[in-house]
Design an enzyme around this catalytic site. Sequence first.
Site, PDB file in Angstrom:
ATOM      1  N   HIS A 799       0.872  -1.168   0.000  1.00 31.64           N
ATOM      2  CA  HIS A 799       0.000   0.000   0.000  1.00 31.64           C
ATOM      3  C   HIS A 799       0.913   1.223   0.000  1.00 31.64           C
ATOM      4  O   HIS A 799       1.754   1.371   0.913  1.00 31.64           O
ATOM      5  CB  HIS A 799      -0.928   0.007   1.196  1.00 31.64           C
ATOM      6  CG  HIS A 799      -1.970  -1.070   1.144  1.00 31.64           C
ATOM      7  ND1 HIS A 799      -2.475  -1.692   2.274  1.00 31.64           N
ATOM      8  CD2 HIS A 799      -2.600  -1.645   0.091  1.00 31.64           C
ATOM      9  CE1 HIS A 799      -3.372  -2.599   1.909  1.00 31.64           C
ATOM     10  NE2 HIS A 799      -3.460  -2.594   0.584  1.00 31.64           N
ATOM     11  N   GLU A 802       1.716   3.219   3.153  1.00 31.33           N
ATOM     12  CA  GLU A 802       2.201   2.515   4.349  1.00 31.33           C
ATOM     13  C   GLU A 802       3.689   2.292   4.146  1.00 31.33           C
ATOM     14  O   GLU A 802       4.118   1.335   3.498  1.00 31.33           O
ATOM     15  CB  GLU A 802       1.430   1.211   4.547  1.00 31.33           C
ATOM     16  CG  GLU A 802      -0.061   1.459   4.769  1.00 31.33           C
ATOM     17  CD  GLU A 802      -0.912   0.189   4.756  1.00 31.33           C
ATOM     18  OE1 GLU A 802      -0.327  -0.920   4.734  1.00 31.33           O
ATOM     19  OE2 GLU A 802      -2.157   0.322   4.748  1.00 31.33           O
ATOM     20  N   HIS A 907       3.200  -3.890   6.261  1.00 29.91           N
ATOM     21  CA  HIS A 907       2.140  -2.893   6.132  1.00 29.91           C
ATOM     22  C   HIS A 907       2.226  -1.906   7.288  1.00 29.91           C
ATOM     23  O   HIS A 907       3.120  -1.975   8.137  1.00 29.91           O
ATOM     24  CB  HIS A 907       0.767  -3.571   6.131  1.00 29.91           C
ATOM     25  CG  HIS A 907       0.421  -4.242   4.842  1.00 29.91           C
ATOM     26  ND1 HIS A 907      -0.651  -3.859   4.062  1.00 29.91           N
ATOM     27  CD2 HIS A 907       1.010  -5.269   4.187  1.00 29.91           C
ATOM     28  CE1 HIS A 907      -0.704  -4.623   2.985  1.00 29.91           C
ATOM     29  NE2 HIS A 907       0.287  -5.504   3.050  1.00 29.91           N
ATOM     30  N   GLU A 997       1.778  -5.526  10.435  1.00 31.65           N
ATOM     31  CA  GLU A 997       1.422  -4.117  10.591  1.00 31.65           C
ATOM     32  C   GLU A 997       2.457  -3.517  11.537  1.00 31.65           C
ATOM     33  O   GLU A 997       2.502  -3.850  12.719  1.00 31.65           O
ATOM     34  CB  GLU A 997       0.012  -3.984  11.161  1.00 31.65           C
ATOM     35  CG  GLU A 997      -1.077  -4.668  10.351  1.00 31.65           C
ATOM     36  CD  GLU A 997      -1.418  -3.900   9.070  1.00 31.65           C
ATOM     37  OE1 GLU A 997      -1.066  -2.706   8.982  1.00 31.65           O
ATOM     38  OE2 GLU A 997      -2.041  -4.510   8.171  1.00 31.65           O
TER      39      GLU A 997
END
Length: 1970
Positions: A799, A802, A907, A997
């Site tokens: 992404h 990110e 991410h 994440e």
Amino acid sequence: MELVWCWNTLLLCLSFVVLITRNNALSSSQDITNSDPSVVDGINLSKYHHYEDIVNLAETLHKNHPHLVQHYSVGKSIQGRDLLVIKISENVETRGQTEPMFKYVANMHGDEAVGRELVVALAQHLVKGYVDNNPRVVNLLNHTEIHLMPSMNPDGFEKAQEGTCDAFIASGRENANGVDLNRNFPSQWNFPSEEEMYTNREPETLSVMAWIVNNPFVLSGNLHGGSVVASYPFDDTSHHKECCMESKTPDNELFRYLATVYASNHGTMARGNLCPTDNFPGGITNGAYWYDVAGGMQDFNYIYGSCAEVTFELSCCKYPGASDMPLEWINNRESLVAFMEMVHMGAKGVVTDADTGEALEGIFVSVEELNYNVTTSRLGEYWRLLMPGIYTLVARGYGYETASQKINVAKETVTRVDLKMKRHAQVHQPSKLREVVIESNPKTEKEISHLGSPKGNTILDLINMEIVTDSLKRATTKPYVIASKKRSKEPEMSMISPISKVAPLKVHRVLSYPSSFANVQPNNMSRAARVIRKVKYLKGQQHNFDIVNVTGPRDSTVELNSSHIMKSTTTTPRPLISMIDGQTSTKSVGQHITNGGKLTTMIGDRLTTKSSGHVSSLRNSQPTTKIGTQPTTVIADEPSTVRYGHSTSMADGQSSFQSSDGSSSRVTDFPNGVSLIAYIDSSTNGSSISKTSTTEAPLEVPKTTTKNITTTTTTTTTTPRPKRPEEEGFTSSPEFKYHHYPDLEVFMQKLEKKYPNLARMYSIGTSVQGRELYALEISDNPGIHEPGEPEFKYIGNMHGNEVVGRETLLLLMQYLLEGYGSNERTTKLVNNTRIHLMPTMNPDGFEISNEGDHDGVVGRANWNSVDLNRNFPDQYLASQDSGRQPETLAVMRWIKQYPFVLSANLHGGSLVANFPWDNNPQGRSGLYSKCPDDEVFKKLAKAYSFAHPRMPIGKPCNAGQVVFRDGITNGAKWYSVSGGMQDWNYLNSNCFEITVEMGCHKYPPSKDLAKYWIENKNSLLAFMEQVHTGVKGFILDVNGNPISNATISVAGIDHDVISAADGDYWRLLVPGEHLVMVYAEGYETRSQKVDVPHLWAVQVNFTLKNDDISTWSLQEDFGLAENLVNSYLNNSALNEAMADIENKYKEVAEFLANDNDWSMKVHALRMGVEVGGGVDNRVRVMIFGGLYGSQPVGRELVIRLARHLGAGWAKKNREMQKLLQTTQIFLVPAVDTKGFEVAEPGMCGYSKISELNSEVGGSFSPEISNDIAAATVNMVSQVKPHAILSLESGGIFMRFPHDDPSVSPPVTPDEGVFQFLTEAYARAHPTMLESESPCLVLSKQTPSGILHGQAIGVYKNSLLEYTYSNLKDILMIAAHVSCCNYPAERELNTFWRQNKDSLLSFIHAAHQGVAGQVTDEQGHPLSSAKVQVDGKVVELSDQATFRKLLPTGSHTLEVTSSDTENKTMDFVIEAHKEMPASVTLDSVKDSVLMYHSYYGTEDNIRKLISNFSRISKLYSIGRSAMSRQILAVEIDVGTETQQISRPSVAVIGGLGESDRGGKELVLQLMKYLLSRYNHDAAVNKILQNAKVHLVPTLNPDGTADVPKHRQNGAKCETKINTKNSNNIELDSKFIVKDSDEENSPPSEVSAARKWMSDRKFTLALVLRGGAQGVAVPYSAAHDSSFFSPDSKVFHLLGASYSSAVGLPQDVSECGNVKLVNGTTNDGVINPHSGSLIDCFYEHSDTLAFNVYYGCCGTPEYKALGHLWKKHKAGLLKFLTMSSVGAMGFVTDQYNAPLSGARINVEGSPHFVSSLDHGTWWRPLTPGVHTLTVQLDGYHGVTKLVQVVEGNTVMFKLKRDERVMGLPRMVFIILAGSVILLLMICCLCIATVRSQNQRRKTYGFHQLNHSVDIFNDTSSASEDETAINFLNGGTKNKIKKKRVSSQPYHDLVSSSSDDDELFIKPSLSKKKSHR
């Protein structure tokens, strides 16, 4: 002179011959057996040795042989008796290098006394053999140190009682505390802690444990009693199942061989069935398979020592009488020695330091091929017992490089291989030292003193320090309570100093993996370590341990090993370590210890306990520098310092620690033990020793954060300012800024250019806007896939907004490249991993993203506004390939191009590690969606999370509560994502990917990048290191070529990986046991159980053989192509297959469908030959394949079996034909057809029990409601199968009733039958009886072996339970044939191959039992009869047939019916064999018999023979005085039974007129035997075991006429009359003294004597009239002393007959003759000489006796039937008596049978002879007898024989090489000497004659002319005198001179003409004339 020389030579030769002959006689005399039977081999075995006796014997042996024998004690018993050991060796004071140590331990159970005496005898035998120069004993003692412990339980022995055969309460079995010592050792399966190792152990046990551990024993025997078998490890299993579950060691084949060596050399052990209930093939057994023994000594030897021990059960009776000991010694003598000799097999050697030559102790030596290692001794020695073969010998030790060498081990020889080991480079760097002090609070000196008692439990058992490294080592353990006084030097502990005022610190070894024997991985000593003090905290002084030799940079994790323990001192408490415990920071300084599995922090005098596990934050404050000469200052973090590192606890039992330099350690609490243990020895106190000087720079101590703990600081130098934490590991300053596409490109290009040998930059494709999707490969060989090296990838910035992952990957590139060569961790990663780093997958999105974006979406998608993490193909949702973005396609191609193993997708937006599945079928968030490798993914996610300082807290983004437990989450559980990349990786490649994440801020300010780097650096490294966990290896063919695209599957996990191009593979797995299977097209499937460690990958290579399945099919399955199809048949296809089988094999197959009520719902095949008519009593077997719809493997196996049977019949295969002729087989492939349709392929098990019970297989409740289940029961009730098998899944095991958990007890009366049925199947299966089921890798609760279904507890309503409880005489078992319920189709071929033989074996086993028909005398079925087998009624069919499955062994059949005689028969069932047991019941009424004349007798016999000519033969013995034939009938069924050698027995109907009744009894017996053969099992058994000869009479003249009926009141003639027609009493003529009578015996006698001589009967019975009772020899008066032992056997046989018939037992009714058990000597009844039975005894091989059947020899006609009825039982009993006694074979040394050998029993004049096949039989009473065998031309052999039923005695005779009674060599010497003497004599005679001849002819003769040369007259008289003298003249006359007319020449013998002597030997008496 010559005569004297000849005479002397002759005397010398004669003396030599006499000497040789005398020596031979002397040597021969040594073979004469001592007359005292209790003295064997010169050892007195007349009594048992009690404690004092053994002590005295040991002292005597030592006193007499001090250099050969020593004795010592290893400890004391409860009652204070020494555990004495006798040590015997050639130089007993000093053991030679590599001389192995052997031991025997006996009398562990006090009442098992045989071993005790054998060890005592063995000690004497060895000493005597050495003194007598026995070569075998000398060789053994010269090369072996032997330790003999006669009794481990002397207290128990003193309590035991001689003659007690079975154990009972307080029998002496246990020690004085009532504890069974062979259940008191630590059990491997209990995983004992160090404390548990020694608690609750008896003194005897502890003493022997110490003895085993402290001495390098190699081989051992444990001598027991109570059976006769050799039992080898393991003795128990992890399940502790009572029996029948084999528990194999890695050395299983070696142990089997060792056990076989003992058993095969034992007198009787190899038989395996000597004791009741014994059934040990070859006389050996696996201990656990026999019965489970937890805490046994033999397992302790193998697991905790380096010693292989086998347990020998030596006698059925535990404590037999001392009179049995000579035989026991004879039986065991050879075995005891042969087993000791096995210590010299395999490999041995010395392991030394390659540089110093120092012997290395504690090195682990193993062979790669076997998962077991031994430990080197104090002298560096090792011994590894091995079977013949080629091995790779490997030596491993901490601080040393692994050494290995190929060895070739020959049979029963030992190969010497010395190994040299090089030290690791780091070991040679003493400059890198620093010191850390760890404080602890030990016990006080007073408290520690209590540790001296093994029973002392007043305080915590042990004070230990554990130092655990990442490598697991197997070693030995030595607790303080039993420590030897000699302290062994430990290589790694050489710097240990005594502890001040407490005790010296001792380091000993313990086993780390007692159950799995994990190999030590080479060079796996990680920097991570743990230090644990297990202390019972009492108030007292503090105790410090100094840790030294710890290297590393500033703030690094402390690396500890055993050499770092330097010393300890007593100090006051002071703060040392700061600790962050998981989520909570401890704000005080304390000391951390392990206490009961929790972390305890001591702050002052206060104890706090938290849930953790390990010491944390031990670190340096400065890099190590070599400056100064004193120890550096030791520092510790204060609570207020910046937390650069912390410790956390993992859910999977692991722990992680990281420090600020990025180093990370992972340590695991292994349940099985630790690598090294340091114990505190309380035996002595020592003074404090000053610190060891080291050369090291001081550590910088910032005033605000640290304080000095040590009292002094030595020379210090200033060091450069340390780098900031974010700079650690870089050599150039890292850039914490954002890199846009051009900057990123330049950055990566610079790295590639700077590190061309480590980095390669490449592009996998382009983005929508044409930007390259760059990746940087980092490897020590960039651009090349190195075989065996895993490939890893990180993908960032998927992404675009990110961005943390993008920048951290750039930093990671720099960190890895700059740290290579200087940072051990990064260097190892780069050297062993091919790393691919893609910093951005969405460069277009990044370029439009905005710095500072916290949770926005700008730039998230690619340039086409597509979310790339929703763009991959999804497993649940259909998607169009046309919508794939170029970035997505590029990554998909990339993943397919490289064999990636592990990956993470980085991410942002939260703080969590996310793992598959990301989606679920419902597409709903919040639903956990578990992938097959759920546990692996959780482990991988935790690896990242737990290395992160904040992630495991689980509270991301300022959450007030835990959102993600442990910082991880299942993707779909968090929120559902379809089209995600991580799921696609897992589904379409070998790659396991998680999504990380990295932070809540998606695009944080650049100033925060340093913080993100610090937080994630360790996680990035730790996650990469996970690529090196699980299992890896190569898939190769037999030629070593790699096999690519092979499928690697793990049982229980429905996800496969494939091998790469080089055959290498990697499979990530959680730690534990897994079953790994490898499939490749064209190759055989291989599987292996793998123990996956926690911290590294175990390498397992698979070599696949070419799978010529077509060849297997042709050889094993009749080439059935249909059986090779790997696919499941659906229901319709299954029905079509059954119909096709019926069409193909109509003769033997019938498709049962829609024929009746049950076949409408359940279809079946009936296989078997159709019987046209008559009685059908065949076995009926039923096999179910699909009772449970979700378990379809059985469906496929059953249909394959049907094809196999049909094809076998069509191809006329004998086995299949016989099976189908004798068996009706009902095959039911599918029952639960509906359940199959809804079953889920790949399902491994049920999630809950209700799922199982919802299928048809679980619907057989007492009230059946399921219509399919009801139809199944109806089918079973109608078919009435004798045995049913259900093929099921859910494990690899056998199950039998009871299933219902509520039934009590679980054991059924048919337990034995169920056992043999299940064993028949399991034994033919390749894995079912392995010590551990392959399915254990799926679940530790998985059943294995053979067990009651009740033990599982889930089969309450099974058909198996219903059948047994409700359907009489129908027995059902279940075979579970696959671990998973619904395995992959590709495994079907494997299942068929595994189970084909098992299925056939089960069908064969169903024949095991008894079957028959009950009929009356006319052959009519008696369906009203009652049949009982072992007391249990068996149902009869309408045709009076019955069948009963029975286990092997002895059984009893009872048949009763009204108006018939009851019959009871004992019989023996053999494995997989049917015992025909048809019974003909005789009427209770007397038969109507009549007397037969001579011709009537002949006609009667001939008619019988014509009807039964197949088994009988009529022959003539000879003729009577009136030329009548003496007829005899031989009944021999050997041609039918194919029995070559059987004894012959004879029944004679008498000798004359007084024996007419006997004649009729013989005729009736003849008819009975012939007519009932094959109709009566008792008769079958008789005729199958003996040849029967029946002679109606030996005097046909005396019984030629039919006797007349006596008139009323007329008395019967009772006088014994054996006269023939010449009025000669025949019974007095068989033995005569008169030579005239001997030369002309009666013709009847002559014929009988020749008959008995030719036929060589074993037994003979003569039926006589005129008296009552059984009469045995002699008939004449005789010295009765000879009767021992024959008197006993005669009376035994006679008493058996008398009892069966019911003759008077004490006094005869005729003449009041005294009887003993119905027996007496014939001379008492009818004293006379020359009797038939005496002749049998003295002149043949036969033992014969008379049976006087009645006072009246010719009873009335009407009494004949009663007479037959009375004696029938006795006659039948007599025909079985030939088995009483001993039988055997006589062969030569090459096993060729010898006939004519004479076998004599000591004390008996009676001989028997061996027959044509070398067989012989000798009736004897049970007990011990001495047998001697002699045969001309062979040396005689004498044996001590234990006579038991069925015992076979082998005699091997060695050819007698003697000539003329002298040994061949003596004869040659003697003959040569005689010839030499003759030659010498001839030479002497010739010499003398030659000398005489020479005297006669020596002189001159006249010349040929008459020249007178003697003219000198004055000399004439002198010449004549001289001549006379030479001629021997005696007259003194002077003759006148004579002149010869001839001249004289000398003789030919003169040497030359010049030497002629003119002397003539004789003179003429006449005057010569001129």
